[in-house]
Write a protein that holds these residues in place. Sequence first.
Motif, PDB file in Angstrom:
ATOM      1  N   ALA A  42       1.831  -4.804   9.017  1.00 51.53           N
ATOM      2  CA  ALA A  42       2.648  -5.186   7.865  1.00 51.53           C
ATOM      3  C   ALA A  42       2.786  -4.043   6.868  1.00 51.53           C
ATOM      4  CB  ALA A  42       2.050  -6.416   7.180  1.00 51.53           C
ATOM      5  N   GLN A  43       1.813  -3.139   6.873  1.00 46.65           N
ATOM      6  CA  GLN A  43       1.881  -1.968   5.994  1.00 46.65           C
ATOM      7  C   GLN A  43       2.707  -0.836   6.599  1.00 46.65           C
ATOM      8  OE1 GLN A  43      -2.494  -2.388   3.766  1.00 46.65           O
ATOM      9  NE2 GLN A  43      -2.186  -0.777   5.268  1.00 46.65           N
ATOM     10  N   GLY A  44       3.156  -1.031   7.820  1.00 45.68           N
ATOM     11  CA  GLY A  44       3.962  -0.009   8.475  1.00 45.68           C
ATOM     12  C   GLY A  44       3.169   0.983   9.290  1.00 45.68           C
ATOM     13  N   ASP A  45       1.883   0.698   9.513  1.00 50.30           N
ATOM     14  CA  ASP A  45       1.052   1.606  10.299  1.00 50.30           C
ATOM     15  C   ASP A  45       1.325   1.439  11.794  1.00 50.30           C
ATOM     16  OD1 ASP A  45      -0.376   2.878   8.179  1.00 50.30           O
ATOM     17  OD2 ASP A  45      -1.531   1.036   7.909  1.00 50.30           O
ATOM     18  N   LEU A  46       0.915   2.447  12.558  1.00 47.24           N
ATOM     19  CA  LEU A  46       1.025   2.421  14.011  1.00 47.24           C
ATOM     20  C   LEU A  46      -0.300   1.897  14.557  1.00 47.24           C
ATOM     21  CD1 LEU A  46       2.612   5.963  14.410  1.00 47.24           C
ATOM     22  CD2 LEU A  46       3.809   3.761  14.402  1.00 47.24           C
ATOM     23  N   VAL A  47      -0.266   0.730  15.181  1.00 47.14           N
ATOM     24  CA  VAL A  47      -1.499   0.024  15.518  1.00 47.14           C
ATOM     25  C   VAL A  47      -1.647  -0.112  17.030  1.00 47.14           C
ATOM     26  CG1 VAL A  47      -2.808  -2.107  15.231  1.00 47.14           C
ATOM     27  CG2 VAL A  47      -1.385  -1.253  13.350  1.00 47.14           C
TER      28      VAL A  47
ATOM     29  N   GLU B 204       0.836  -1.205   0.000  1.00 48.52           N
ATOM     30  CA  GLU B 204       0.000   0.000   0.000  1.00 48.52           C
ATOM     31  C   GLU B 204       0.873   1.258   0.000  1.00 48.52           C
ATOM     32  OE1 GLU B 204      -3.021   0.533  -0.335  1.00 48.52           O
ATOM     33  OE2 GLU B 204      -3.052   2.627   0.144  1.00 48.52           O
ATOM     34  N   PRO B 205       0.758   2.099  -1.035  1.00 52.89           N
ATOM     35  CA  PRO B 205       1.502   3.347  -1.012  1.00 52.89           C
ATOM     36  C   PRO B 205       0.999   4.235   0.119  1.00 52.89           C
ATOM     37  CG  PRO B 205      -0.089   3.350  -2.804  1.00 52.89           C
ATOM     38  CD  PRO B 205      -0.108   1.979  -2.212  1.00 52.89           C
ATOM     39  N   THR B 206       1.879   4.904   0.800  1.00 51.74           N
ATOM     40  CA  THR B 206       1.466   5.736   1.918  1.00 51.74           C
ATOM     41  C   THR B 206       2.425   6.902   2.074  1.00 51.74           C
ATOM     42  OG1 THR B 206       1.021   5.752   4.291  1.00 51.74           O
ATOM     43  CG2 THR B 206       2.760   4.287   3.545  1.00 51.74           C
ATOM     44  N   THR B 207       1.923   7.972   2.626  1.00 55.73           N
ATOM     45  CA  THR B 207       2.767   9.136   2.886  1.00 55.73           C
ATOM     46  C   THR B 207       3.400   9.041   4.261  1.00 55.73           C
ATOM     47  OG1 THR B 207       0.823  10.318   3.717  1.00 55.73           O
ATOM     48  CG2 THR B 207       1.386  10.601   1.389  1.00 55.73           C
ATOM     49  N   GLY B 208       3.130   7.989   4.961  1.00 56.36           N
ATOM     50  CA  GLY B 208       3.676   7.788   6.294  1.00 56.36           C
ATOM     51  C   GLY B 208       2.771   6.881   7.083  1.00 56.36           C
ATOM     52  N   PRO B 209       3.256   6.382   8.215  1.00 53.93           N
ATOM     53  CA  PRO B 209       2.423   5.483   9.016  1.00 53.93           C
ATOM     54  C   PRO B 209       1.191   6.195   9.555  1.00 53.93           C
ATOM     55  CG  PRO B 209       4.409   6.103  10.210  1.00 53.93           C
ATOM     56  CD  PRO B 209       4.576   6.617   8.821  1.00 53.93           C
ATOM     57  N   ARG B 210       0.089   5.494   9.569  1.00 53.63           N
ATOM     58  CA  ARG B 210      -1.172   6.036  10.067  1.00 53.63           C
ATOM     59  C   ARG B 210      -1.466   5.472  11.453  1.00 53.63           C
ATOM     60  NH1 ARG B 210      -4.593   3.749   5.238  1.00 53.63           N
ATOM     61  NH2 ARG B 210      -3.357   1.976   5.955  1.00 53.63           N
ATOM     62  N   SER B 211      -2.221   6.205  12.236  1.00 55.22           N
ATOM     63  CA  SER B 211      -2.626   5.768  13.567  1.00 55.22           C
ATOM     64  C   SER B 211      -3.914   4.951  13.443  1.00 55.22           C
ATOM     65  CB  SER B 211      -2.840   6.974  14.480  1.00 55.22           C
ATOM     66  OG  SER B 211      -3.317   6.586  15.741  1.00 55.22           O
ATOM     67  N   VAL B 212      -3.829   3.673  13.831  1.00 54.66           N
ATOM     68  CA  VAL B 212      -4.932   2.721  13.665  1.00 54.66           C
ATOM     69  C   VAL B 212      -5.308   2.152  15.028  1.00 54.66           C
ATOM     70  CG1 VAL B 212      -5.668   0.576  12.551  1.00 54.66           C
ATOM     71  CG2 VAL B 212      -4.019   2.082  11.393  1.00 54.66           C
ATOM     72  N   LEU B 213      -6.604   2.001  15.281  1.00 51.40           N
ATOM     73  CA  LEU B 213      -7.062   1.328  16.490  1.00 51.40           C
ATOM     74  C   LEU B 213      -8.037   0.224  16.103  1.00 51.40           C
ATOM     75  CD1 LEU B 213      -7.859   2.755  19.937  1.00 51.40           C
ATOM     76  CD2 LEU B 213      -9.533   1.229  18.878  1.00 51.40           C
TER      77      LEU B 213
ATOM     78  N   PRO C 284      -3.463  11.270  16.632  1.00 45.48           N
ATOM     79  CA  PRO C 284      -4.905  11.091  16.451  1.00 45.48           C
ATOM     80  C   PRO C 284      -5.220   9.847  15.627  1.00 45.48           C
ATOM     81  CG  PRO C 284      -4.280  13.367  16.035  1.00 45.48           C
ATOM     82  CD  PRO C 284      -3.002  12.602  16.171  1.00 45.48           C
ATOM     83  N   VAL C 285      -6.219   9.101  16.070  1.00 44.66           N
ATOM     84  CA  VAL C 285      -6.600   7.871  15.373  1.00 44.66           C
ATOM     85  C   VAL C 285      -7.255   8.223  14.035  1.00 44.66           C
ATOM     86  CG1 VAL C 285      -8.065   5.825  15.453  1.00 44.66           C
ATOM     87  CG2 VAL C 285      -6.832   6.563  17.514  1.00 44.66           C
ATOM     88  N   GLU C 286      -6.649   7.741  12.967  1.00 45.95           N
ATOM     89  CA  GLU C 286      -7.154   8.010  11.613  1.00 45.95           C
ATOM     90  C   GLU C 286      -8.012   6.879  11.078  1.00 45.95           C
ATOM     91  OE1 GLU C 286      -3.736   9.582   9.090  1.00 45.95           O
ATOM     92  OE2 GLU C 286      -2.722   8.894  10.910  1.00 45.95           O
ATOM     93  N   ILE C 287      -7.783   5.671  11.586  1.00 43.86           N
ATOM     94  CA  ILE C 287      -8.518   4.487  11.131  1.00 43.86           C
ATOM     95  C   ILE C 287      -8.965   3.722  12.364  1.00 43.86           C
ATOM     96  CG2 ILE C 287      -8.372   2.287   9.894  1.00 43.86           C
ATOM     97  CD1 ILE C 287      -5.966   3.637   8.332  1.00 43.86           C
ATOM     98  N   VAL C 288     -10.259   3.445  12.467  1.00 43.07           N
ATOM     99  CA  VAL C 288     -10.760   2.635  13.572  1.00 43.07           C
ATOM    100  C   VAL C 288     -11.522   1.443  13.008  1.00 43.07           C
ATOM    101  CG1 VAL C 288     -12.942   3.911  13.871  1.00 43.07           C
ATOM    102  CG2 VAL C 288     -11.930   2.675  15.808  1.00 43.07           C
ATOM    103  N   VAL C 289     -11.265   0.275  13.585  1.00 50.59           N
ATOM    104  CA  VAL C 289     -11.958  -0.952  13.193  1.00 50.59           C
ATOM    105  C   VAL C 289     -12.673  -1.495  14.421  1.00 50.59           C
ATOM    106  CG1 VAL C 289     -11.761  -3.233  12.166  1.00 50.59           C
ATOM    107  CG2 VAL C 289     -10.154  -1.429  11.492  1.00 50.59           C
TER     108      VAL C 289
ATOM    109  N   THR D  67      -8.327  -3.592   5.140  1.00 49.40           N
ATOM    110  CA  THR D  67      -7.228  -2.696   4.773  1.00 49.40           C
ATOM    111  C   THR D  67      -7.506  -2.004   3.442  1.00 49.40           C
ATOM    112  OG1 THR D  67      -5.983  -4.565   3.836  1.00 49.40           O
ATOM    113  CG2 THR D  67      -5.461  -3.913   6.101  1.00 49.40           C
ATOM    114  N   TRP D  68      -8.225  -2.662   2.548  1.00 51.20           N
ATOM    115  CA  TRP D  68      -8.600  -1.990   1.296  1.00 51.20           C
ATOM    116  C   TRP D  68      -9.534  -0.812   1.583  1.00 51.20           C
ATOM    117  CZ3 TRP D  68     -13.455  -1.584  -1.220  1.00 51.20           C
ATOM    118  CH2 TRP D  68     -13.389  -0.938  -2.467  1.00 51.20           C
ATOM    119  N   LEU D  69     -10.531  -1.023   2.439  1.00 48.33           N
ATOM    120  CA  LEU D  69     -11.457   0.070   2.767  1.00 48.33           C
ATOM    121  C   LEU D  69     -10.736   1.236   3.426  1.00 48.33           C
ATOM    122  CD1 LEU D  69     -14.546  -1.928   4.049  1.00 48.33           C
ATOM    123  CD2 LEU D  69     -14.478  -0.472   2.017  1.00 48.33           C
ATOM    124  N   ALA D  70      -9.624   0.958   4.095  1.00 48.09           N
ATOM    125  CA  ALA D  70      -8.853   2.014   4.758  1.00 48.09           C
ATOM    126  C   ALA D  70      -7.812   2.638   3.846  1.00 48.09           C
ATOM    127  CB  ALA D  70      -8.165   1.444   6.001  1.00 48.09           C
TER     128      ALA D  70
END
Length: 240
Positions: A30-35, A3-12, A74-79, A215-218
């Motif tokens: 695995a995508q390098g996000d902060l989980v 997944e191309p990204t501009t940097g790790p995202r904050s995920v919960l 700040p949490v950018e993605i919540v599941v 992860t696709w939806l995010a």
Amino acid sequence: MSEPTTGPRSVLVTGGNRGIGRAIAEAFLAQGDLVAVTTRSGGAPDGALELKADVTDASSIDGAFADAEAAHGPVEIVVANAGITRDTLLLRMSEDDWADVLDTNLTGSFHVVRRAAKGMLRLRRGRIVLVSSVVGLLGSPGQVNYAASKAGLVGMARSLARELGPRGITANVVAPGYVDTDMTAALSDEQKAAIRDRVPLGRYASPAEVADAVTWLASERAAYVTGAVIPVDGGLGMGH
């Protein structure tokens, strides 16, 4: 494809210590996000921030988000994945069987998305993914409480999509079918065979296949998808 990204995202991820939730957390890692992972019993994946929290307790969830924000921003993605079952036929279903499942699966998700939305509205972006079930669309004998809770998530997500969409926040549902987890491993061979016979693809899903949909939806590739229900059920619930 990575997944191309501009940097790790904050995920919960709630309930991220086992089964589908763990696979989702591992996919974001695995995508390098902060989980950050909430759990009541411990056992978060390596690399994730483990947060002891109970989704039925709004103050507990508020504290978990505060800890995640302090560590990852700040949490950018919540599941919202945490869920339970209390399966039994309707006339044997107690008030507690009903209340416990609705409190965890539906009200718990409300606590999570309400808290997540605060930060997302300030960011003017965010991704909310609710983990429902094919049972919420098809129904299932012995699961009146579970099916009602999972169907409720669809109405929740679609209302969130309309309410939060103008601020750049999407809200979607993933509806897994039968997935190869500890829960399904407890079924007898006869029960497993009967389930496979109902699935057009003739097999269970892996937790990783559900995680791929999340992860696709995010991802940026799904930036124009909101209010959707994505089935990952091998065709079991098609038409619903």
